[in-house]
Design a protein around this motif. Structure first.
Motif, PDB file in Angstrom:
ATOM      1  N   VAL A 326      -2.795   1.903  -0.228  1.00 54.93           N
ATOM      2  CA  VAL A 326      -2.231   0.705   0.408  1.00 54.93           C
ATOM      3  C   VAL A 326      -0.703   0.749   0.359  1.00 54.93           C
ATOM      4  O   VAL A 326      -0.026   0.457   1.346  1.00 54.93           O
ATOM      5  CB  VAL A 326      -2.758  -0.582  -0.257  1.00 54.93           C
ATOM      6  N   TRP A 342      -0.625  -6.521   5.129  1.00 53.13           N
ATOM      7  CA  TRP A 342      -0.432  -5.499   4.104  1.00 53.13           C
ATOM      8  C   TRP A 342      -0.258  -6.137   2.736  1.00 53.13           C
ATOM      9  O   TRP A 342      -0.816  -5.676   1.737  1.00 53.13           O
ATOM     10  CB  TRP A 342       0.800  -4.668   4.471  1.00 53.13           C
ATOM     11  N   LYS A 345      -3.475  -7.136   1.256  1.00 54.85           N
ATOM     12  CA  LYS A 345      -4.201  -5.997   0.692  1.00 54.85           C
ATOM     13  C   LYS A 345      -3.641  -5.630  -0.676  1.00 54.85           C
ATOM     14  O   LYS A 345      -4.386  -5.319  -1.606  1.00 54.85           O
ATOM     15  CB  LYS A 345      -4.101  -4.794   1.631  1.00 54.85           C
TER      16      LYS A 345
END
Lengths: 386, 147
Positions: A326, A342, A345
């Motif tokens: 990630v 993002w 995550k």
């Protein structure tokens, strides 16, 4: 030039990583197929229809060197559909031979869906092929290159004769439909299937190198621990047949070889879970072997080791891999929507870490990734409220 | 004043963590958690319910929806202690069933009880309500104003 042991392990590890891309909750199955191929054993997959079992096998076969014979068995499947038709030219000469080109006897990897629906004629012939790697039918006698056969079924058979046949599949794994929490991954994975052609592959030569290392591995140091684990299982009412106990050593050795180690250790005993034949037995085994499974570790088979043991080191390894993945995927600052996604995550990985490890028992590798996550999260503010 | 856990209980890391069903913050972490929650859109707020008290905030929700701030404690349920929400990563050195009965007997409010070993707090979460931006914002403002 022959392939070195470390080069073989590395190429297989890379190939497996690529083979698992886009598959959701099947990464462990990809790894188990490879584990069994190196060990020279067979895998039985129990799960509902439509759970990507065949895709996982197909990918693994391609990753390891290509070629997979697959077939959906039914009550009326003829032996010729599996093993090949009778050679008519030779039949005219009074010889009953089977033309096996492109069929199971010539395959290195086989996937037989609904394997227990096969007729007695098919299963009896299969038995010899699975056990001895020898195909016998009529006048045909041939040695088969089969490395691993994956059988699939919705449920374990209740019939005694079929149960005996099922016992030839040393490793068992039980798959479920994808959980709600991973539906987005499933949809994204499906969309990315078309790009699989670019995946890295290993070779059967690499598998041979690892298989030889596994066969030659010194099991002496780990055998007392294995015996202790087996006694613990017996005490809990999980009785493995003598054959399964002895053969379990093959999986232990194969796991070590795939991880690039020539001497198996307690880190490889997680494979024992997959030898327990029932789902309930596996769950109980995970519980009674908890302390031993805490040592599980395998960089090449991270998902399978995690699934078997849910041990701290295996869990840590997987979370660390996820975190690095990630972190490496940071979108441009200008794309605020992608950046917000993002960040979510990142937060998900951080949550998994903190919900999975107490601060004082955080593995060193995970601690490093956690610091990077914390820094990244501090840098990118949460999406502003409407 | 919330009832406190009796001191003799000691906690050690679990080999297998509980599934997270709640997240709790104490002191500055509670403030950070509140700010994090207030940063999301109203639709996202609806995923959580919670309770807040002096210096403590507990949010309940699906595992995948729980927010993260540094220092937050995730809580889950041990089948042997159904009335408690225990730290996912820690296990008590006494039987969870015994702990369950002991803490429930001492609690003045309903169950379940969030158990926060480090601060020694027990937080009844049976009265948890859907998170309201106004209510949480007011709580945060009051906490920030208190030295």
């Amino acid at each position: 030039m022959s392939l070195s042991f470390q080069a073989a392990a590395s190429s297989v590890r890379e190939a497996l990583t690529d083979a698992g891309q886009g598959l959701v909750e099947r990464e462990a199955m990809v790894e188990l197929v490879a584990l069994c191929a190196v060990a020279g054993e067979h895998l039985l997959v129990i799960g509902p229809p439509g759970t990507a079992k065949s895709e996982a096998v197909r990918r693994t076969a391609r990753a390891l060197g290509g070629g997979c014979f697959e077939y959906l068995l039914g009550r009326f499947t003829e032996p010729s559909e599996i093993f090949g038709p009778v050679d008519l030219r030779k039949l005219r000469e009074g010889v009953v031979e089977t033309e096996t080109a492109g069929m199971l006897p010539e395959a290195e990897v086989a996937f037989l869906d609904e394997v227990f629906l096969g007729s007695t004629a098919i299963l009896n012939t299969l038995l010899g092929l699975l056990n001895e790697r020898v195909f016998r039918r009529g006048h045909t006698r041939m040695h088969c290159p089969l490395r691993v056969c994956v059988g699939a079924s919705n449920a374990l058979p209740e019939d005694e004769a079929l149960a005996a046949f099922a016992d030839r599949f040393l490793a068992r794994t039980f798959v479920e439909s994808v959980p709600d929490t991973r539906l987005e991954d499933l949809l994204a994975g499906g969309a990315s299937l078309a790009r699989f052609a670019e995946a890295r592959t290993a070779s059967w030569e690499a598998v041979d190198v690892l298989a030889r290392a596994a066969r030659e591995a010194d099991l002496g140091p780990v055998r007392p621990h294995l015996a202790h684990a087996l006694r613990t299982l017996r005490a809990a009412g999980i009785g493995l047949s003598d054959r399964r106990m002895v053969k379990a050593q093959r999986l232990v050795s194969a796991a070590a070889a795939l991880a690039g180690r020539t001497t198996p250790s307690v880190a490889d005993l997680w494979t024992l879970i997959y030898v327990v034949p029932s789902k309930e037995g596996q769950a109980l085994a995970r519980d009674v072997l908890r302390e031993l499974l805490a040592h599980s570790e395998n960089s090449a088979l991270a998902a399978a080791a995690l699934e078997a043991s849910a041990g701290p080191l295996a869990r840590a390894q997987r979370i660390a891999q996820s975190g690095r993945s990630v972190l490496a995927g940071r979108p441009p600052d200008a794309d605020s929507e992608a950046l917000a996604s993002w960040r979510l995550k990142l937060e998900g990985v951080a949550r998994e870490m903190d919900a999975g490890f107490a601060p004082e028992s955080l593995p060193e590798d995970l601690q490093t990734v956690r610091e990077e996550l914390r820094a990244a999260l501090a840098q990118v503010a949460p999406a502003a409220a409407a | 004043m919330e009832p406190r856990i009796q001191q003799p209980v000691e906690w050690s890391p679990r080999a297998l963590p509980l599934q997270a069903l709640a997240v709790a913050g104490v002191g500055p972490v509670a403030l950070a958690l509140a700010r994090r929650v207030l940063a999301v859109e109203d639709t996202a707020l609806a995923r959580w319910s919670g309770v807040a008290g002096p210096g403590v905030l507990v949010l309940l929700g699906d595992t995948e929806s729980l927010p993260w701030v540094d220092g937050a404690v995730y809580l889950g349920r041990d089948a042997a202690a159904p009335s408690l929400l225990l730290p996912c990563t820690l296990a008590p050195d006494v039987s969870p069933a015994l702990l369950d009965r002991a803490l429930v007997a001492r609690a003045r409010a309903g169950t379940p009880l969030a158990v926060l070993p480090r601060s020694g707090q027990l937080v009844p979460v049976g009265a948890a309500r859907p998170v309201s931006r106004e209510t949480l914002g007011a709580w945060l403002a009051k906490q920030e104003a208190t030295p």
